[in-house]
Design an enzyme around this catalytic site. Structure first.
Site, mmCIF file in Angstrom:
data_model
loop_
_atom_site.group_PDB
_atom_site.id
_atom_site.type_symbol
_atom_site.label_atom_id
_atom_site.label_comp_id
_atom_site.label_asym_id
_atom_site.label_seq_id
_atom_site.Cartn_x
_atom_site.Cartn_y
_atom_site.Cartn_z
ATOM 1 N N ARG A 157 6.845 -1.061 -6.546
ATOM 2 C CA ARG A 157 5.587 -0.915 -5.805
ATOM 3 C C ARG A 157 4.850 -2.233 -5.695
ATOM 4 N NH1 ARG A 157 0.737 2.589 -8.307
ATOM 5 N NH2 ARG A 157 0.199 0.630 -9.290
ATOM 6 N N CYS B 144 0.765 -3.367 -4.463
ATOM 7 C CA CYS B 144 -0.551 -2.814 -4.146
ATOM 8 C C CYS B 144 -1.478 -3.976 -3.830
ATOM 9 C CB CYS B 144 -1.084 -1.998 -5.323
ATOM 10 S SG CYS B 144 -2.663 -1.197 -4.988
#
Length: 156
Positions: free
Chosen positions: A104, A106
């Site tokens: 991920r 972000c």
């Protein structure tokens, strides 16, 4: 053409000239999902909690159209209006996923479509055929009552 557009009827309508997802072989690329209510195509909620839940539900609808689940996600990119909401988003995001968690990124951005608080895009791998083959090699299909043959039961 090898590229297939995925356009689930139960997902929010695209806001422009793009597909909610495209599939090429085993690879699926989900466009950024924002917290649109699929029934009204309006923003669902005004808080990070409400919007994060709606985004994750929208991702689930797109995955379900292909018979996939959250566990098939291998990478997400999260765009947030305010990183001060990071811990809250993490808690909600994590409640939809299980280990091994996807890779991920972000980032905080200046603005998102319709001035929402969060948008999440995903890369997904469709492993269903491989899961069926593995189950058949192991002598049965996972979750079946045991009546599977060498080639699998065709029910999973």
């Amino acid at each position: 053409m090898f590229l297939n557009a995925i356009k689930p009827e139960k997902a929010p309508k695209a806001l422009g000239p793009y597909s909610p997802a495209v599939k090429l072989g085993d690879f699926v690329y989900l466009s950024g999902q924002i917290p649109l209510d699929p029934e009204t195509n309006e923003i669902a909620g005004s808080t990070i909690e409400e919007q994060a839940h709606q985004v994750m539900k929208n991702i689930g609808v797109v995955l379900a159209e292909m018979g996939l689940e959250y566990r098939h996600i291998v990478k997400t990119t999260i765009f947030m209006k305010d990183l001060n909401d990071f811990n809250t988003l993490n808690e909600i995001y994590g409640s939809y996923l299980s280990e091994p968690y996807p890779a991920r990124s972000c980032v905080q951005v200046a603005k998102l479509p319709k001035d929402v608080l969060v948008e999440i895009e995903c890369i997904v791998i469709d492993t269903l055929i491989y899961e069926q083959q593995l189950a058949a090699q192991q002598g049965g299909c996972e979750g079946c009552s045991g009546g599977c043959s060498e080639g699998g039961c065709g029910e999973c």
